[in-house]
Design a protein around this motif. Structure first.
Motif, mmCIF file in Angstrom:
data_model
loop_
_atom_site.group_PDB
_atom_site.id
_atom_site.type_symbol
_atom_site.label_atom_id
_atom_site.label_comp_id
_atom_site.label_asym_id
_atom_site.label_seq_id
_atom_site.Cartn_x
_atom_site.Cartn_y
_atom_site.Cartn_z
ATOM 1 N N ALA A 125 -28.686 32.398 20.136
ATOM 2 C CA ALA A 125 -27.326 32.171 20.640
ATOM 3 C C ALA A 125 -27.360 31.667 22.075
ATOM 4 C CB ALA A 125 -26.510 33.457 20.548
ATOM 5 N N SER A 175 -20.497 34.791 24.024
ATOM 6 C CA SER A 175 -21.815 34.811 23.378
ATOM 7 C C SER A 175 -22.893 35.310 24.331
ATOM 8 C CB SER A 175 -22.188 33.407 22.884
ATOM 9 O OG SER A 175 -21.274 32.954 21.917
ATOM 10 N N GLN A 227 -19.954 38.772 17.887
ATOM 11 C CA GLN A 227 -19.586 38.143 19.144
ATOM 12 C C GLN A 227 -20.580 37.064 19.579
ATOM 13 O OE1 GLN A 227 -16.631 39.127 18.806
ATOM 14 N NE2 GLN A 227 -16.220 39.605 20.945
ATOM 15 N N LEU A 228 -21.784 37.105 19.034
ATOM 16 C CA LEU A 228 -22.771 36.064 19.349
ATOM 17 C C LEU A 228 -22.269 34.681 18.951
ATOM 18 C CD1 LEU A 228 -26.276 37.472 18.316
ATOM 19 C CD2 LEU A 228 -25.457 36.989 20.625
ATOM 20 N N HIS A 229 -21.417 34.624 17.936
ATOM 21 C CA HIS A 229 -20.948 33.338 17.401
ATOM 22 C C HIS A 229 -19.546 32.979 17.882
ATOM 23 C CE1 HIS A 229 -24.465 33.381 14.824
ATOM 24 N NE2 HIS A 229 -24.159 34.617 14.473
ATOM 25 N N ASP A 230 -19.099 33.635 18.939
ATOM 26 C CA ASP A 230 -17.779 33.323 19.489
ATOM 27 C C ASP A 230 -17.756 31.881 19.992
ATOM 28 O OD1 ASP A 230 -15.238 35.104 20.599
ATOM 29 O OD2 ASP A 230 -15.627 33.319 21.814
ATOM 30 N N THR A 277 -16.247 42.441 24.996
ATOM 31 C CA THR A 277 -17.676 42.370 24.683
ATOM 32 C C THR A 277 -18.492 43.085 25.752
ATOM 33 O OG1 THR A 277 -17.333 40.243 23.568
ATOM 34 C CG2 THR A 277 -19.594 40.820 24.141
#
Length: 219
Positions: free
Chosen positions: A185, A143, A134-137, A110
């Motif tokens: 996030a 995130s 990737q914000l919701h990892d 990321t």
């Protein structure tokens, strides 16, 4: 092991001459050897004539069965992402491995995605989609890294757009939504995360300055 590690470091200092040997060592049966080689290969990121081969070797190492090798390879690829030449070709590989089971691999990838946002050839939309996912990892630090990279991408897009008022208005409107998703996030991590994660988010908000005002009610 210490003697072997010193020998690998010595090979790394010879650069082009020993690059083929280092690449072969990435197939060594001992994970520690592969980890050491993956770390040394980052030093080839700016060496013309060797960069492409070192890059190909690291991309292959991202598929290693041992998580420490993948982790070191993904960290080394950050150095390659900083180089404008060839960076666009990295995006498909980063998208492919960003679902790695190891959270640090995902975090490094990321971070590298964020660096790609500073290159001219990278597809803006593909990069946006990758960072939004990737914000919701499930790992908070991934995130946080994605949110920061999105803010940097938004800043760059606005600065690059000149001479067309309609295009600039459209980009600003579109980026307001992206900025809100990134901030949401960060707020989610701050509210639900550990003390360490809260500290990481707070440091990022300091970097963002006035853009972080939306977070004020949650402090």
């Amino acid at each position: 092991w210490l003697a072997r590690h010193s020998a690998i470091e010595a090979l790394g200092k010879q650069k082009k001459v020993t690059l083929p040997i280092l690449i072969r060592l990435l197939r060594h049966k001992t994970p520690k050897v592969r980890v050491a080689v993956a770390q040394i290969l980052q030093s080839f990121a700016s060496i013309e004539g060797a960069r492409e081969k070192a890059l190909a070797a690291l991309l292959q190492a991202l598929r290693d069965k041992h998580y420490l090798v993948r982790r070191r390879a993904s960290e080394s690829l950050i150095a390659f992402a900083r180089q404008s030449k060839g960076a666009a070709e990295l995006l498909p590989h980063f998208i492919e491995v960003k679902r790695d089971k190891d959270p640090l691999v995902r975090q490094y990838i990321t971070q590298a995605l964020g660096l790609l946002s500073f290159t001219k050839k990278t597809s803006r939309l593909a990069l946006r989609r990758a960072l939004l996912r990737q914000l919701h990892d499930k790992e908070a630090l991934v995130s946080i890294q994605a949110a920061y990279a999105l803010h940097q991408l938004i800043k760059k897009e606005i600065l690059q757009e000149t001479g067309d008022d309609k295009a600039l208005i459209a980009i600003k409107k579109e980026n307001l939504l992206l900025q809100k998703k990134a901030m949401d996030a960060l707020i989610r991590v701050f509210v639900n995360g550990s003390v360490g994660k809260k500290s990481s988010v707070s440091q990022l908000w300091v970097k963002l300055g006035p853009k972080a005002l939306d977070a004020a009610p949650h402090l």
